[in-house]
Design an enzyme around this catalytic site. Structure first.
Site, mmCIF file in Angstrom:
data_model
loop_
_atom_site.group_PDB
_atom_site.id
_atom_site.type_symbol
_atom_site.label_atom_id
_atom_site.label_comp_id
_atom_site.label_asym_id
_atom_site.label_seq_id
_atom_site.Cartn_x
_atom_site.Cartn_y
_atom_site.Cartn_z
ATOM 1 N N ASP A 229 0.870 -1.183 0.000
ATOM 2 C CA ASP A 229 0.000 0.000 0.000
ATOM 3 C C ASP A 229 0.904 1.231 0.000
ATOM 4 O O ASP A 229 1.539 1.543 1.025
ATOM 5 C CB ASP A 229 -0.893 -0.052 1.252
ATOM 6 C CG ASP A 229 -1.875 1.098 1.305
ATOM 7 O OD1 ASP A 229 -1.603 2.151 0.698
ATOM 8 O OD2 ASP A 229 -2.909 0.948 1.981
ATOM 9 N N HIS A 230 0.970 1.906 -1.135
ATOM 10 C CA HIS A 230 1.948 2.984 -1.285
ATOM 11 C C HIS A 230 1.599 4.226 -0.469
ATOM 12 O O HIS A 230 2.395 5.170 -0.403
ATOM 13 C CB HIS A 230 2.128 3.342 -2.767
ATOM 14 C CG HIS A 230 3.556 3.636 -3.125
ATOM 15 N ND1 HIS A 230 4.483 4.099 -2.208
ATOM 16 C CD2 HIS A 230 4.238 3.527 -4.299
ATOM 17 C CE1 HIS A 230 5.657 4.263 -2.797
ATOM 18 N NE2 HIS A 230 5.540 3.913 -4.068
#
Ligand code: CAO
Length: 260
Positions: A229-230
């Site tokens: 999850d950036h």
């Protein structure tokens, strides 16, 4: 030196395509089927996953030593405990050891907060006749490889018999998806919210690689594809975590130092 796998098991026969368990009758006309049950759950959770900005990171692991180790232990484990020892228990334990060093990958987003989870509850994507399920092995940080084997055998069996309970599914903090028992080299795994990372394991393949001296050697190569999850995980963090896992899996003896 890279390990040169000369002895031991000969991996890997190409995946065989099993005959369909039920006879598939060709459709004479369109058929409408409601999206319900496990598929409905997948539908909802994957829609939620769409809101997560995923980034991907892949690496190749040479599992020659692990292949030999499992080959040596498999028969004994079967004989003494009746359990089936696959590669997964080693990979799950090594993942937990690597998570210990990189706790942000075992965290969850809660509003404006990031909750670092104490327990390594590692979910295992499980293909069942009833659909895809994600039961988790709880507190992997406290389990031996044999404990994990027992729990994986139980969950696998429960999945086949439609007996996975809500408690088995609840509380996951990190996920692994081994598609390699079916086939394939890479996958693009989708994060299971509120978790922040997932790894997909491809099939272990015997392939030629160069060692440090430039010689061509036989390697047992498995690709792992990570999704992070950036919003909260940087690519560099994922790379360091993956390197740590690679270190344990390419030389499984290193795990011994950390096992309780
Ligand atoms: N490479 C090569 N061989 C592999 C392998 C891999 N990546 N993964 C498993 N194998 C081998 C196992 O070692 C075992 O061989 P032996 O009979 O010699 O012991 C055989 O394939 C069957 O393994 P298994 O499936 O019974 O056991 P597992 O612990 O490796 O995997 C599970 C368990 C639940 C992860 C797996 O059965 C499964 O369901 N995988 C599919 C997951 C999936 O669908 N992911 C996609 C999610 S997105 O839709």
């Amino acid at each position: 030196l890279l390990y040169i796998g000369q002895s031991g098991p000969s991996l890997t026969a190409p995946p065989t395509v099993p005959p369909p368990s039920t006879k598939v009758t060709p459709l004479a006309e369109d058929r409408i089927e409601p999206i319900k049950g496990i598929r409905k759950v997948m539908f909802t959770s994957m829609k939620e996953s769409l809101s997560i900005p995923h980034f991907g990171y892949d690496d190749e692991f040479d599992l020659g030593q692990l292949v030999d180790l499992r080959y040596k232990l498999k028969k004994e484990v079967k004989h003494t405990t009746g359990l089936k020892l696959s590669y997964m228990p080693f990979i799950i334990k090594a993942t937990s050891l690597a998570l210990k060093e990189h706790p942000i990958l075992n965290s969850q987003i809660d509003g404006d907060n990031l909750v670092f989870k104490a327990d390594h509850n590692i979910c295992i994507a499980t293909d069942t006749p009833h659909g895809l399920l994600l039961p988790c092995i709880k507190q992997v940080q406290n389990l031996s490889i044999l404990d994990i084997t027992a729990e994986l055998n139980r969950l696998h069996e429960a999945g086949l018999n439609n007996k996975i309970s809500p408690a088995d599914i609840a509380g996951g903090s990190f996920s692994l998806s081994n598609i390699g028992n079916i086939g394939g080299t890479y996958a693009r795994p989708v994060i299971f919210p509120p978790q922040v990372a997932i790894g997909a394991l491809g099939r272990i393949q015997v392939l030629p690689r160069f060692d440090y001296h430039g010689n061509v050697v036989k390697a047992h190569v498995m690709c792992i594809s990570w999704s992070g999850d950036h919003r909260v995980i940087e690519g560099a963090t994922m790379a360091r975590f993956s390197n740590q896992l690679k270190d344990y899996l390419e030389e499984p003896a290193k795990m011994l130092m950390h096992l309780k």
